[in-house]
Motif scaffolding. Sequence first.
Motif, PDB file in Angstrom:
ATOM      1  N   GLY A 131       0.706 -19.523 -11.913  1.00  0.00           N
ATOM      2  CA  GLY A 131       0.360 -18.187 -12.365  1.00  0.00           C
ATOM      3  C   GLY A 131       0.378 -17.179 -11.241  1.00  0.00           C
ATOM      4  N   ILE A 132       0.665 -15.947 -11.609  1.00  0.00           N
ATOM      5  CA  ILE A 132       0.605 -14.813 -10.683  1.00  0.00           C
ATOM      6  C   ILE A 132      -0.154 -13.722 -11.412  1.00  0.00           C
ATOM      7  CG2 ILE A 132       1.912 -13.147  -9.326  1.00  0.00           C
ATOM      8  CD1 ILE A 132       4.281 -15.116  -9.428  1.00  0.00           C
ATOM      9  N   SER A 133      -1.193 -13.203 -10.775  1.00  0.00           N
ATOM     10  CA  SER A 133      -2.031 -12.192 -11.425  1.00  0.00           C
ATOM     11  C   SER A 133      -1.282 -10.883 -11.586  1.00  0.00           C
ATOM     12  CB  SER A 133      -3.301 -11.949 -10.587  1.00  0.00           C
ATOM     13  OG  SER A 133      -2.962 -11.215  -9.410  1.00  0.00           O
ATOM     14  N   ALA A 134      -1.860 -10.001 -12.366  1.00  0.00           N
ATOM     15  CA  ALA A 134      -1.383  -8.628 -12.448  1.00  0.00           C
ATOM     16  C   ALA A 134      -1.586  -7.979 -11.080  1.00  0.00           C
ATOM     17  CB  ALA A 134      -2.160  -7.868 -13.512  1.00  0.00           C
ATOM     18  N   TRP A 135      -0.907  -6.882 -10.824  1.00  0.00           N
ATOM     19  CA  TRP A 135      -1.165  -6.107  -9.607  1.00  0.00           C
ATOM     20  C   TRP A 135      -2.548  -5.478  -9.757  1.00  0.00           C
ATOM     21  CZ3 TRP A 135       1.586  -6.463  -5.350  1.00  0.00           C
ATOM     22  CH2 TRP A 135       2.936  -6.809  -5.415  1.00  0.00           C
ATOM     23  N   VAL A 136      -3.455  -5.778  -8.853  1.00  0.00           N
ATOM     24  CA  VAL A 136      -4.827  -5.269  -8.896  1.00  0.00           C
ATOM     25  C   VAL A 136      -4.986  -4.214  -7.808  1.00  0.00           C
ATOM     26  CG1 VAL A 136      -7.265  -5.860  -8.690  1.00  0.00           C
ATOM     27  CG2 VAL A 136      -5.687  -7.455  -9.808  1.00  0.00           C
ATOM     28  N   GLN A 137      -5.419  -3.036  -8.200  1.00  0.00           N
ATOM     29  CA  GLN A 137      -5.595  -1.928  -7.260  1.00  0.00           C
ATOM     30  C   GLN A 137      -6.943  -2.005  -6.559  1.00  0.00           C
ATOM     31  OE1 GLN A 137      -6.419   1.946  -8.974  1.00  0.00           O
ATOM     32  NE2 GLN A 137      -4.964   2.874  -7.559  1.00  0.00           N
ATOM     33  N   THR A 192       0.838  -1.192   0.000  1.00  0.00           N
ATOM     34  CA  THR A 192       0.000   0.000   0.000  1.00  0.00           C
ATOM     35  C   THR A 192       0.873   1.242   0.000  1.00  0.00           C
ATOM     36  OG1 THR A 192      -1.808   1.190   1.083  1.00  0.00           O
ATOM     37  CG2 THR A 192      -0.229   0.047   2.522  1.00  0.00           C
ATOM     38  N   ASP A 193       0.372   2.289  -0.631  1.00  0.00           N
ATOM     39  CA  ASP A 193       1.059   3.579  -0.596  1.00  0.00           C
ATOM     40  C   ASP A 193       0.398   4.512   0.411  1.00  0.00           C
ATOM     41  OD1 ASP A 193      -1.303   4.399  -1.819  1.00  0.00           O
ATOM     42  OD2 ASP A 193      -0.344   5.123  -3.649  1.00  0.00           O
ATOM     43  N   GLY A 194      -0.530   3.970   1.209  1.00  0.00           N
ATOM     44  CA  GLY A 194      -1.255   4.770   2.190  1.00  0.00           C
ATOM     45  C   GLY A 194      -2.617   5.223   1.697  1.00  0.00           C
ATOM     46  N   THR A 195      -2.810   5.201   0.393  1.00  0.00           N
ATOM     47  CA  THR A 195      -4.103   5.564  -0.198  1.00  0.00           C
ATOM     48  C   THR A 195      -4.730   4.353  -0.875  1.00  0.00           C
ATOM     49  OG1 THR A 195      -3.325   7.813  -0.589  1.00  0.00           O
ATOM     50  CG2 THR A 195      -5.268   7.108  -1.826  1.00  0.00           C
ATOM     51  N   TYR A 196      -3.952   3.666  -1.679  1.00  0.00           N
ATOM     52  CA  TYR A 196      -4.427   2.496  -2.408  1.00  0.00           C
ATOM     53  C   TYR A 196      -3.637   1.263  -1.972  1.00  0.00           C
ATOM     54  CZ  TYR A 196      -6.488   5.989  -5.487  1.00  0.00           C
ATOM     55  OH  TYR A 196      -7.200   7.038  -5.988  1.00  0.00           O
ATOM     56  N   THR A 197      -4.231   0.102  -2.217  1.00  0.00           N
ATOM     57  CA  THR A 197      -3.548  -1.172  -1.993  1.00  0.00           C
ATOM     58  C   THR A 197      -3.546  -1.932  -3.307  1.00  0.00           C
ATOM     59  OG1 THR A 197      -4.234  -1.267   0.312  1.00  0.00           O
ATOM     60  CG2 THR A 197      -3.622  -3.354  -0.715  1.00  0.00           C
ATOM     61  N   TRP A 198      -2.415  -2.567  -3.617  1.00  0.00           N
ATOM     62  CA  TRP A 198      -2.295  -3.399  -4.810  1.00  0.00           C
ATOM     63  C   TRP A 198      -2.024  -4.829  -4.361  1.00  0.00           C
ATOM     64  CZ3 TRP A 198      -0.599   1.557  -4.518  1.00  0.00           C
ATOM     65  CH2 TRP A 198      -1.018   2.431  -5.518  1.00  0.00           C
ATOM     66  N   THR A 199      -2.639  -5.783  -5.038  1.00  0.00           N
ATOM     67  CA  THR A 199      -2.512  -7.190  -4.656  1.00  0.00           C
ATOM     68  C   THR A 199      -2.267  -8.054  -5.884  1.00  0.00           C
ATOM     69  OG1 THR A 199      -4.050  -6.837  -2.820  1.00  0.00           O
ATOM     70  CG2 THR A 199      -3.700  -9.121  -3.509  1.00  0.00           C
ATOM     71  N   GLN A 200      -1.379  -9.035  -5.729  1.00  0.00           N
ATOM     72  CA  GLN A 200      -1.186 -10.088  -6.718  1.00  0.00           C
ATOM     73  C   GLN A 200      -1.637 -11.388  -6.073  1.00  0.00           C
ATOM     74  OE1 GLN A 200       3.064  -9.805  -7.686  1.00  0.00           O
ATOM     75  NE2 GLN A 200       2.455  -9.366  -9.788  1.00  0.00           N
ATOM     76  N   THR A 201      -2.319 -12.236  -6.842  1.00  0.00           N
ATOM     77  CA  THR A 201      -2.806 -13.523  -6.346  1.00  0.00           C
ATOM     78  C   THR A 201      -2.093 -14.655  -7.074  1.00  0.00           C
ATOM     79  OG1 THR A 201      -4.962 -12.528  -5.896  1.00  0.00           O
ATOM     80  CG2 THR A 201      -4.868 -14.943  -6.015  1.00  0.00           C
ATOM     81  N   PHE A 202      -1.666 -15.659  -6.308  1.00  0.00           N
ATOM     82  CA  PHE A 202      -0.965 -16.810  -6.861  1.00  0.00           C
ATOM     83  C   PHE A 202      -1.964 -17.914  -7.183  1.00  0.00           C
ATOM     84  CE2 PHE A 202       2.177 -14.347  -4.871  1.00  0.00           C
ATOM     85  CZ  PHE A 202       3.425 -14.730  -5.312  1.00  0.00           C
ATOM     86  N   THR A 203      -1.741 -18.640  -8.291  1.00  0.00           N
ATOM     87  CA  THR A 203      -2.559 -19.772  -8.695  1.00  0.00           C
ATOM     88  C   THR A 203      -1.674 -21.017  -8.678  1.00  0.00           C
ATOM     89  OG1 THR A 203      -3.813 -18.313 -10.148  1.00  0.00           O
ATOM     90  CG2 THR A 203      -4.051 -20.679 -10.513  1.00  0.00           C
ATOM     91  N   TYR A 204      -2.225 -22.114  -8.173  1.00  0.00           N
ATOM     92  CA  TYR A 204      -1.458 -23.353  -8.016  1.00  0.00           C
ATOM     93  C   TYR A 204      -2.128 -24.520  -8.722  1.00  0.00           C
ATOM     94  CZ  TYR A 204       0.934 -20.932  -4.202  1.00  0.00           C
ATOM     95  OH  TYR A 204       1.661 -20.042  -3.469  1.00  0.00           O
TER      96      TYR A 204
END
Length: 97
Positions: free
Chosen positions: A90-96, A71-83
């Motif tokens: 797989g690893i997803s794009a960074w999702v805001q 997080t930058d303090g305003t937004y959070t970005w997440t990547q999700t792993f697939t198994y």
Amino acid sequence: MAGPTLSRFLGLFRMRDASDPSRVAAVSSDGAVKVEGVTLRDSTGGAISPDRYPQTLTYNGDGTVNTVSFTDGTYTWTQTFTYTAGKVIGISAWVQS
């Protein structure tokens, strides 16, 4: 004695993108690919810099990594792993959010 690794071999070279001479990639002696002049983007196309912030991991019930986020303090970005069969496929794009 083991022969030279591909990463060590490639570490001797710097590769320049002919379509954009400002973009340069090099492979370091530890095998990491370092790219200069390239902007990392999230799933919306926004520029992000995850290496500038602490990252948080969440885990699945079996102990494998589920997500990595920052997080930058305003937004959070997440990547999700697939198994599949316990291996990351797989690893997803960074999702805001």
